[in-house]
Design an enzyme around this catalytic site. Structure first.
Site, PDB file in Angstrom:
ATOM      1  CB  ILE A   1      -0.956   0.000   1.231  1.00 60.43           C
ATOM      2  CG1 ILE A   1      -2.061   1.060   1.101  1.00 60.43           C
ATOM      3  CG2 ILE A   1      -0.191   0.211   2.545  1.00 60.43           C
ATOM      4  CD1 ILE A   1      -3.213   0.649   0.288  1.00 60.43           C
TER       5      ILE A   1
ATOM      6  CG  LEU B   1       4.613 -10.476   1.114  1.00 57.47           C
ATOM      7  CD1 LEU B   1       3.576  -9.516   1.641  1.00 57.47           C
ATOM      8  CD2 LEU B   1       4.935 -10.181  -0.338  1.00 57.47           C
TER       9      LEU B   1
ATOM     10  CB  SER C   1       7.093  -8.127 -13.511  1.00 59.98           C
ATOM     11  OG  SER C   1       8.030  -7.374 -14.244  1.00 59.98           O
TER      12      SER C   1
ATOM     13  CD  GLU D   1      12.992  -6.750 -15.682  1.00 58.96           C
ATOM     14  OE1 GLU D   1      13.901  -7.536 -15.370  1.00 58.96           O
ATOM     15  OE2 GLU D   1      13.130  -5.846 -16.513  1.00 58.96           O
TER      16      GLU D   1
ATOM     17  CE1 TYR E   1      10.460  -7.231  -9.069  1.00 64.11           C
ATOM     18  CE2 TYR E   1      10.736  -7.347 -11.448  1.00 64.11           C
ATOM     19  CZ  TYR E   1       9.970  -7.021 -10.344  1.00 64.11           C
ATOM     20  OH  TYR E   1       8.718  -6.484 -10.519  1.00 64.11           O
TER      21      TYR E   1
ATOM     22  NE  ARG F   1       8.306   3.247 -11.871  1.00 66.10           N
ATOM     23  CZ  ARG F   1       8.432   1.941 -11.747  1.00 66.10           C
ATOM     24  NH1 ARG F   1       8.251   1.358 -10.573  1.00 66.10           N
ATOM     25  NH2 ARG F   1       8.711   1.186 -12.780  1.00 66.10           N
TER      26      ARG F   1
HETATM   27  P1  NAP Z   1       6.992  -0.149  -5.141  1.00 67.03           P
HETATM   28  O1  NAP Z   1       6.603   1.273  -5.276  1.00 67.03           O
HETATM   29  O2  NAP Z   1       8.439  -0.507  -5.096  1.00 67.03           O
HETATM   30  O3  NAP Z   1       6.254  -0.749  -3.842  1.00 67.03           O
HETATM   31  C1  NAP Z   1       6.640  -1.964  -3.280  1.00 67.03           C
HETATM   32  C2  NAP Z   1       5.839  -2.179  -2.009  1.00 67.03           C
HETATM   33  O4  NAP Z   1       6.222  -3.444  -1.438  1.00 67.03           O
HETATM   34  C3  NAP Z   1       6.037  -1.117  -0.927  1.00 67.03           C
HETATM   35  O5  NAP Z   1       4.788  -0.743  -0.417  1.00 67.03           O
HETATM   36  C4  NAP Z   1       6.842  -1.851   0.138  1.00 67.03           C
HETATM   37  O6  NAP Z   1       6.553  -1.418   1.449  1.00 67.03           O
HETATM   38  C5  NAP Z   1       6.299  -3.265  -0.022  1.00 67.03           C
HETATM   39  N1  NAP Z   1       7.164  -4.288   0.583  1.00 67.03           N
HETATM   40  C6  NAP Z   1       8.474  -4.520   0.339  1.00 67.03           C
HETATM   41  N2  NAP Z   1       8.923  -5.532   1.102  1.00 67.03           N
HETATM   42  C7  NAP Z   1       7.867  -5.954   1.862  1.00 67.03           C
HETATM   43  C8  NAP Z   1       7.688  -6.969   2.843  1.00 67.03           C
HETATM   44  N3  NAP Z   1       8.696  -7.755   3.245  1.00 67.03           N
HETATM   45  N4  NAP Z   1       6.463  -7.119   3.406  1.00 67.03           N
HETATM   46  C9  NAP Z   1       5.436  -6.308   3.059  1.00 67.03           C
HETATM   47  N5  NAP Z   1       5.549  -5.321   2.139  1.00 67.03           N
HETATM   48  C10 NAP Z   1       6.752  -5.145   1.540  1.00 67.03           C
HETATM   49  O7  NAP Z   1       6.358  -1.009  -6.352  1.00 67.03           O
HETATM   50  P2  NAP Z   1       5.230  -0.599  -7.414  1.00 67.03           P
HETATM   51  O8  NAP Z   1       5.882   0.087  -8.568  1.00 67.03           O
HETATM   52  O9  NAP Z   1       4.120   0.030  -6.705  1.00 67.03           O
HETATM   53  O10 NAP Z   1       4.825  -2.046  -7.962  1.00 67.03           O
HETATM   54  C11 NAP Z   1       3.835  -2.812  -7.293  1.00 67.03           C
HETATM   55  C12 NAP Z   1       4.041  -4.285  -7.638  1.00 67.03           C
HETATM   56  O11 NAP Z   1       3.942  -4.459  -9.050  1.00 67.03           O
HETATM   57  C13 NAP Z   1       5.394  -4.855  -7.247  1.00 67.03           C
HETATM   58  O12 NAP Z   1       5.191  -6.196  -6.882  1.00 67.03           O
HETATM   59  C14 NAP Z   1       6.210  -4.789  -8.538  1.00 67.03           C
HETATM   60  O13 NAP Z   1       7.213  -5.774  -8.537  1.00 67.03           O
HETATM   61  C15 NAP Z   1       5.126  -5.091  -9.555  1.00 67.03           C
HETATM   62  N6  NAP Z   1       5.325  -4.519 -10.894  1.00 67.03           N
HETATM   63  C16 NAP Z   1       5.551  -3.191 -11.029  1.00 67.03           C
HETATM   64  C17 NAP Z   1       5.680  -2.654 -12.297  1.00 67.03           C
HETATM   65  C18 NAP Z   1       5.934  -1.177 -12.497  1.00 67.03           C
HETATM   66  O14 NAP Z   1       6.316  -0.795 -13.609  1.00 67.03           O
HETATM   67  N7  NAP Z   1       5.696  -0.346 -11.492  1.00 67.03           N
HETATM   68  C19 NAP Z   1       5.569  -3.479 -13.431  1.00 67.03           C
HETATM   69  C20 NAP Z   1       5.307  -4.835 -13.232  1.00 67.03           C
HETATM   70  C21 NAP Z   1       5.159  -5.350 -11.958  1.00 67.03           C
HETATM   71  P3  NAP Z   1       7.583  -0.573   2.390  1.00 67.03           P
HETATM   72  O15 NAP Z   1       7.102   0.841   2.320  1.00 67.03           O
HETATM   73  O16 NAP Z   1       7.367  -1.183   3.720  1.00 67.03           O
HETATM   74  O17 NAP Z   1       8.954  -0.759   1.837  1.00 67.03           O
HETATM   75  O1  G4F Z   2      13.212   2.021 -14.635  1.00 74.19           O
HETATM   76  P1  G4F Z   2      13.950   0.763 -14.520  1.00 74.19           P
HETATM   77  O2  G4F Z   2      14.808   0.577 -13.320  1.00 74.19           O
HETATM   78  O3  G4F Z   2      12.856  -0.374 -14.665  1.00 74.19           O
HETATM   79  P2  G4F Z   2      12.936  -1.949 -15.012  1.00 74.19           P
HETATM   80  O4  G4F Z   2      14.265  -2.510 -14.721  1.00 74.19           O
HETATM   81  O5  G4F Z   2      12.423  -2.112 -16.402  1.00 74.19           O
HETATM   82  O6  G4F Z   2      11.927  -2.557 -13.966  1.00 74.19           O
HETATM   83  C1  G4F Z   2      10.667  -1.941 -13.696  1.00 74.19           C
HETATM   84  O7  G4F Z   2       9.694  -2.460 -14.577  1.00 74.19           O
HETATM   85  C2  G4F Z   2       9.426  -3.870 -14.408  1.00 74.19           C
HETATM   86  C3  G4F Z   2       8.374  -4.264 -15.468  1.00 74.19           C
HETATM   87  O8  G4F Z   2       9.033  -4.566 -16.676  1.00 74.19           O
HETATM   88  C4  G4F Z   2       8.932  -4.108 -13.010  1.00 74.19           C
HETATM   89  F1  G4F Z   2       8.608  -5.417 -12.856  1.00 74.19           F
HETATM   90  C5  G4F Z   2      10.007  -3.684 -12.014  1.00 74.19           C
HETATM   91  O9  G4F Z   2       9.527  -3.848 -10.692  1.00 74.19           O
HETATM   92  C6  G4F Z   2      10.318  -2.200 -12.234  1.00 74.19           C
HETATM   93  O10 G4F Z   2       9.173  -1.461 -11.889  1.00 74.19           O
HETATM   94  O11 G4F Z   2      14.898   0.558 -15.814  1.00 74.19           O
HETATM   95  C7  G4F Z   2      14.399   0.655 -17.125  1.00 74.19           C
HETATM   96  C8  G4F Z   2      15.560   0.629 -18.105  1.00 74.19           C
HETATM   97  C9  G4F Z   2      16.535  -0.519 -17.894  1.00 74.19           C
HETATM   98  O12 G4F Z   2      16.852  -1.104 -19.131  1.00 74.19           O
HETATM   99  C10 G4F Z   2      17.776   0.149 -17.313  1.00 74.19           C
HETATM  100  O13 G4F Z   2      19.015  -0.496 -17.623  1.00 74.19           O
HETATM  101  O14 G4F Z   2      16.311   1.822 -17.949  1.00 74.19           O
HETATM  102  C11 G4F Z   2      17.679   1.495 -17.995  1.00 74.19           C
HETATM  103  N1  G4F Z   2      18.464   2.540 -17.300  1.00 74.19           N
HETATM  104  C12 G4F Z   2      19.424   3.304 -17.875  1.00 74.19           C
HETATM  105  N2  G4F Z   2      19.977   4.116 -16.957  1.00 74.19           N
HETATM  106  C13 G4F Z   2      18.378   2.859 -15.999  1.00 74.19           C
HETATM  107  C14 G4F Z   2      19.340   3.856 -15.781  1.00 74.19           C
HETATM  108  N3  G4F Z   2      17.580   2.408 -15.001  1.00 74.19           N
HETATM  109  C15 G4F Z   2      17.734   2.956 -13.783  1.00 74.19           C
HETATM  110  N4  G4F Z   2      16.912   2.516 -12.783  1.00 74.19           N
HETATM  111  N5  G4F Z   2      18.670   3.918 -13.512  1.00 74.19           N
HETATM  112  C16 G4F Z   2      19.491   4.404 -14.477  1.00 74.19           C
HETATM  113  O15 G4F Z   2      20.340   5.263 -14.229  1.00 74.19           O
END
Ligand code: NAP
Ligand code: G4F
Length: 380
Positions: A46, A94, A170, A172, A194, A229
């Protein structure tokens, strides 16, 4: 498709399990007890980006929303209390099976959205075991909490009143992609601890559906972003970096691989798809993305253009941000989500990047250049 109905119930049906009440016909004379029922959702993660948007969406849909929060003095909890004041909180982690069982017992949810994870890909190489525990085995623990609290076993199937489960899978998991664009059938080839942990959670969700008949689904979501984000992800790192440079707080932005491409959408659009998946009559997994891919270089160029600067003057590539194994290019085929869920993204790439840069300009102008709180200024 289920409807978000509110039923006025008399005392004779007041003892039924909550889920059964949704499908129960309103009996004659139902108005006398006047118990107003609202669906109840438990959201893990959350305090994260998606948790905040999902909570807002579910509250607007009339849900009672509970958020799972961890830690003794988690600083992000105060923010949730202040800014999502209608969300109720329950403690749990978790990593701790008992805490999840207690949380499900206490909340008695109709729906559980498992968004909690260690979600930053580079961290998964630095803390691979922890990532496996939280992002992978954490899914098992949430599913087990639901199974145990619902009294489901190999010999006892769930009733119509079962708890519905959403897993945040994801793109990923596709990693070194076998085909493009990626569909629900594209094989996985994860490139990070991951991605491997997410693939475990994904298969386990399918397995609990097949083994126990649970309503358990995965959304295979492609990258989705917003002013909320985390600052470690590339879109937000760029929007914050551009805003700091424009306002004179910094001169340089250090980045890794500018050659990678992603299918980027707006997080507010993607949480609608999560909810729609749990509204279906039958459980199924869905790819959720825009179907359009852009390079990190394009993202950088556009973000600087929003403030009238040339990125060549400010961006430095830094080997520290290059990953041990990269996911080069992701692109979704969201046809199934489109046809079966009626889901469409509303916000495109340019609008998203502009929204993020403008939000960070406002945030940093007000805070004097500080963004320790990685959420932007939109209502947070
Ligand atoms: P986020 O901003 O990194 O949020 C992650 C959440 O997980 C935080 O609320 C964190 O809580 C909680 N968490 C971490 N470790 C925990 C634990 N041990 N027990 C309970 N809670 C824990 O991620 P998001 O971008 O909102 O993404 C939400 C979900 O979608 C994630 O599972 C991510 O992998 C997946 N996802 C995201 C994307 C994307 O592009 N955003 C794409 C595909 C999948 P704390 O505040 O306590 O750290
Ligand atoms: O923004 P990123 O860190 O996201 P990434 O690795 O794609 O993962 C995110 O999306 C996933 C869904 O496909 C989620 F499951 C995951 O939890 C997360 O939300 O990186 C995006 C791209 C990568 O290719 C990385 O190598 O950006 C490239 N990049 C280049 N310079 C960088 C940077 N990424 C980060 N974080 N920081 C840099 O300076």
């Amino acid at each position: 498709m289920r409807k978000n109905i509110r039923l006025l119930l008399n005392s004779t049906v007041g003892k039924l399990p909550r889920r059964d009440l949704w499908s129960a016909a309103v009996p004659a004379g139902a108005t006398d007890a006047e118990t107003l029922l609202t669906r109840r959702a438990l959201v893990t993660g959350i305090t994260g980006q998606d948790g905040s948007y999902l909570a807002e969406h579910l509250l607007a849909e009339g849900y009672e929303v509970w958020g799972l929060v961890r830690g003794q003095a988690n600083p992000r909890v105060r923010r949730v209390r202040q800014l999502l004041s209608d969300v109720r909180l329950v403690r749990g982690d978790l990593l701790d099976q008992g805490s999840l069982i207690s949380a499900v017992e206490r909340v008695q949810p109709d729906e559980v959205y498992n968004l909690a994870a260690i979600s930053y890909v580079p961290m998964s190489w630095q803390q691979a075991e922890l990532t496996g525990e939280v992002t992978g085995l954490g899914v098992l623990r949430v599913l087990e909490a639901i199974r145990v609290c619902s009294g489901i076993s190999a010999s006892r199937s769930p009733t119509t009143g079962q708890i519905r489960f959403y897993q945040a899978s994801s793109s990923e998991m596709f990693g070194k992609v076998r085909e493009s664009p990626q569909t629900e059938q594209t094989p996985f080839h994860p490139r990070s601890p991951y991605g491997v942990a997410k693939a475990y959670g994904h298969h386990l969700t399918q397995n609990y559906r097949e083994s126990y008949g649970m309503f358990a689904v995965s959304g295979i979501l492609f990258n989705h972003e917003s002013p909320r984000r985390g600052a470690e992800f590339v879109t937000r790192k760029v929007s914050l970096g551009v805003a700091k440079i424009k306002l004179g707080f910094e001169r340089q932005l250090r980045l890794g691989n500018l050659g990678a491409s992603r299918d980027w959408g707006f997080a507010g659009d993607y949480v609608r798809a999560m909810h729609l998946m749990l509204e279906r009559d039958e459980p199924a997994d869905y790819v959720v993305g825009t179907g359009v891919t852009h390079g990190v270089g394009e993202l950088v160029e556009l973000a600087f253009k929003v403030v009238g600067l040339d990125w060549h003057d400010h961006v430095v590539t830094d080997a520290a941000f290059i990953r041990p194994a990269e996911v080069d290019r992701l692109c979704a085929n969201p046809a199934k989500a489109n046809s079966e869920l009626g889901w469409d993204p509303k916000i495109g790439f340019e609008e998203l990047v502009t929204m993020m840069v403008e939000a960070d300009l406002e945030l940093l102008s007000v805070s004097g250049g500080h963004a320790e709180d990685s959420f932007g200024s939109d209502a947070w």
